[in-house]
Design an enzyme around this catalytic site. Structure first.
Site, PDB file in Angstrom:
ATOM      1  N   GLU A   1     -55.163  58.085 -43.414  1.00 56.97           N
ATOM      2  CA  GLU A   1     -54.413  59.315 -43.132  1.00 56.97           C
ATOM      3  C   GLU A   1     -55.274  60.564 -43.228  1.00 56.97           C
ATOM      4  OE1 GLU A   1     -53.220  56.840 -44.943  1.00 56.97           O
ATOM      5  OE2 GLU A   1     -51.310  56.265 -44.043  1.00 56.97           O
TER       6      GLU A   1
ATOM      7  N   HIS B   1     -40.957  56.013 -49.659  1.00 57.07           N
ATOM      8  CA  HIS B   1     -40.675  56.001 -48.223  1.00 57.07           C
ATOM      9  C   HIS B   1     -39.519  56.906 -47.831  1.00 57.07           C
ATOM     10  CE1 HIS B   1     -43.261  52.445 -48.138  1.00 57.07           C
ATOM     11  NE2 HIS B   1     -43.277  52.542 -46.826  1.00 57.07           N
TER      12      HIS B   1
END
Lengths: 331, 327
Positions: free
Chosen positions: B60, B129
């Site tokens: 990322e 999440h």
């Protein structure tokens, strides 16, 4: 793959003199900045690249204006060698309006879009992915531009180093990773922070071309950088150059360097890249007076810059909020 | 007007911007051949080819940093970070690098890039999440943060973000992924910094964004007797002060609803501003409704208790608009 040079590097005298001028400018700029800092003229922190001049000069001498570099908190030399304006650089260290980034960035964060300096970086390793992006843009443009990331052995501990080596190799980007291995991550010796102190061995498994170079021999640096640049321009992918070099001063100015032995500190200047190349030029037949003249010109240039910068206006506080967002897209 | 699903609105926005401007490129985890974990980039690899649409490693920080370098040297990258939580992995590249490039270079460089990410709150995806982290990014000068809650807005804001010359974090709601809405293809840009007034009202302003916004719409169904002015902020930074202040000046009451944890949230910033600007005109204290101060739990009944629900919103409105106060 390891690149093994097959011939000794050679150079024309004119280019050799330019290398000397470039290295000596960095030497003089850094020495002067150190003195100004000690004298209380420069705010904040500064990190000098004394002893590492050959890496900046050798690599940037292999680049064209449109090639880009991302550099580090120890980046004055890279910026000067890439074509950054010496007076604007000095003004930036002072926090003056005439600084290359108007006193917003300072020593650790300056950039210059006019000569492809994406930026020094206050975050160790932070500029490496940025250089990957510039290399991606070069590849998409289809032009033979290359992108260089300068970083130290300390940055090798950052995840973005490994991620970037992987991505640049995977996408065959025209990029050169230049690791200045000066033996220290800030205050910590390389053997204390890396499982393998040979950076090329850490990178090699990714399939990137690697070369270990005497980073204090400007001719060797230039030759290795030229090979890496040519590979990039030919579309053959990235190269990692590990430059074995020497940091003369502490991590920052004022660092008492208690972590280095007296013997090490005494021997540190034995591999002086500037003196080594001066000797090399004399062996090539250049007379000492020509080199003295270059040194005098550079000393005068730096002195004149300091005098001009001292009289410059400070950065404009009334424009402190400018450029937070790009003009035309103000928030 | 065409009816599109929320994800199709994201997809068509990217497709049309990539058709319009060859400098727009897209990369991220699973975005090219798989077409995105949730299908947002379906068909784009075929349409624009492997140079402009690329799958990346699970890196990322380097995905965002690579977008930044490409943005500084002539491109307009869109990168997808699969879940909002994962944006935290790229924090340095967003906060210290992309957000500061324009300022640190005194305008010498710009970073026209979009970080798209998906918030899965309400989908039972658990603590790593389903976070709502917009406050972290709204706090950073140099970044813009947008979050469309309807197909038209997610599409229009993404287009505006792609055309913006600075870095924009564009958040999408997974819980709305298959919801349908009308999209006016002729009026397809939603300017960054413009809130939408969904219903006009006089008793109270209810302000929300992102995953909370559809829940405020549902809460209205329980509030037939209260005149609610419902606002979807749409852009979190810079937020539309004028629209919010004008509304609260009229209603005298403000309820801010977000799915993020209440403490230190965006609601606090808005409440402070409204409190200062409209001091003396408020008919009740400004109230904030949001998630409890805990990581987002997984089990459905726990997540429902954790996030504000339409019934909670309706109850909060009734508490604020008590008949005795409503003079």
């Amino acid at each position: 793959m390891t690149i093994t040079p097959t011939t000794e590097p050679t150079i024309a005298v004119d280019q050799g003199l330019e290398l000397y001028r470039s290295m000596f400018r960095i030497r003089r700029f850094e020495t002067t900045a150190g003195e100004l800092f000690a004298g209380g003229k420069l705010p904040g922190f500064i990190h000098l690249s004394l002893g590492q001049e050959a890496v900046a000069t050798g690599v940037c001498s292999a680049l064209d204006d449109h090639d880009t570099v991302s550099t580090t908190h120890r980046g004055h030399g890279h910026c000067l060698a890439k074509g950054g304006d010496l007076q604007q650089m000095m003004a930036e260290l002072y926090g003056k309006e005439g600084g290359v980034t108007r006193g917003r960035a300072g020593s650790m964060h300056a950039s210059d879009s006019s000569v492809g300096i994406l930026g020094a970086n206050g975050i160790v390793g932070g500029g490496i992915p940025m250089a990957v992006g510039s290399a991606l843009a070069a590849q998409l443009d289809g032009k033979s531009r290359v992108s260089v990331a300068f970083f130290g052995d300390g940055a090798v501990g950052e995840g973005v180093f490994t991620e970037s080596v992987n991505l640049a190799t995977l996408w065959k980007l025209p990029m050169i990773f230049v690791c200045e291995n000066n033996g220290y991550a800030e205050l910590t010796p390389t053997a204390v922070h890396l499982a393998n102190t040979r950076i090329i061995e850490l990178a090699r498994p990714y399939g990137i071309a690697v070369e270990a170079v005497d980073g204090n021999d400007v001719l060797a640096v230039l030759a290795a950088a030229t090979r890496a640049v040519e590979r990039g321009r030919r579309g053959e992918g990235p190269t990692l150059l590990e430059m074995d070099t020497t940091r003369w001063h502490g991590h920052f100015e004022g660092d008492p360097q208690r972590y280095r032995s007296k013997e090490e500190l005494r021997a540190m200047t034995d591999r002086d890249p500037v003196a080594t190349w001066r000797t090399g030029l004399i062996e090539l037949g250049v007379d000492a007076e020509s080199l003295d003249a270059i040194e005098a010109e550079v000393a005068a240039e730096v002195q004149a810059a300091v005098e001009v910068v001292e009289l410059m206006a400070p950065s404009r506080a009334d424009e402190l909020l400018r450029d937070v967002y790009p003009e035309g897209n103000r928030a | 007007m065409t009816a599109l699903k929320y994800w199709q609105a994201v997809n068509t926005a990217m497709r049309e911007e990539m058709e319009r401007d060859p400098k727009v490129i897209l990369f991220g985890e699973d975005v090219a051949a798989p077409g995105g974990s949730f299908g947002a980039s379906k068909g784009l690899l075929d349409a624009f080819g492997p140079e402009r649409v690329r799958d990346t490693p699970i890196s990322e920080a380097t995905i965002v940093g690579t977008a930044l370098g490409a943005a500084m040297t002539g491109y307009r990258p869109i990168v997808e970070i699969m879940f909002f939580d994962f944006v935290a992995v790229a924090m340095d590249q967003i906060v210290n690098q992309a957000a500061k490039v324009s300022y640190m270079s005194a305008g010498g460089y710009a970073a026209p890039m979009v970080i798209r990410t998906i918030c899965a709150a309400g989908r039972r995806t658990g603590p790593q999440h389903s976070q709502n982290l917009e406050a972290l990014f709204a706090h950073i000068p140099g970044l813009k943060v947008v979050w469309g809650s309807t197909p038209a807005d997610v599409r229009g804001l993404l287009k505006a973000a792609i055309r913006d010359d600075g870095p924009v974090l564009a958040i999408e709601s997974l819980v709305e992924w298959s919801s349908r809405g009308e999209v006016d293809e002729a009026e397809d840009i939603v300017p960054i910094g413009s809130a939408a007034v969904r219903t006009q009202g006089d008793d109270i302003t209810v302000l929300s964004w992102g995953g909370a916004a559809p829940k405020t719409v549902r809460a209205l169904e329980e509030l037939g007797d209260v005149s609610v002015e419902l606002i979807d902020l749409r852009t979190i930074s810079p937020w539309d002060r004028d629209t919010v202040l004008a509304s609260v000046e009229k209603t005298g009451r403000l309820l801010i609803v977000h799915d993020a944890v209440v403490d230190f949230g965006v609601g606090a910033e808005i409440a402070a501003t409204v409190g200062r600007e409209l001091f003396g005109r408020l008919r009740s204290p400004i109230e904030r409704l949001g998630a409890l101060r805990a990581p987002a739990p997984f089990a459905p009944h726990l997540e429902d208790a954790y996030l504000p629900q339409p019934s909670d919103i309706a109850a909060a409105v009734r508490d604020l608009v008590r008949p005795s106060d409503n003079t």
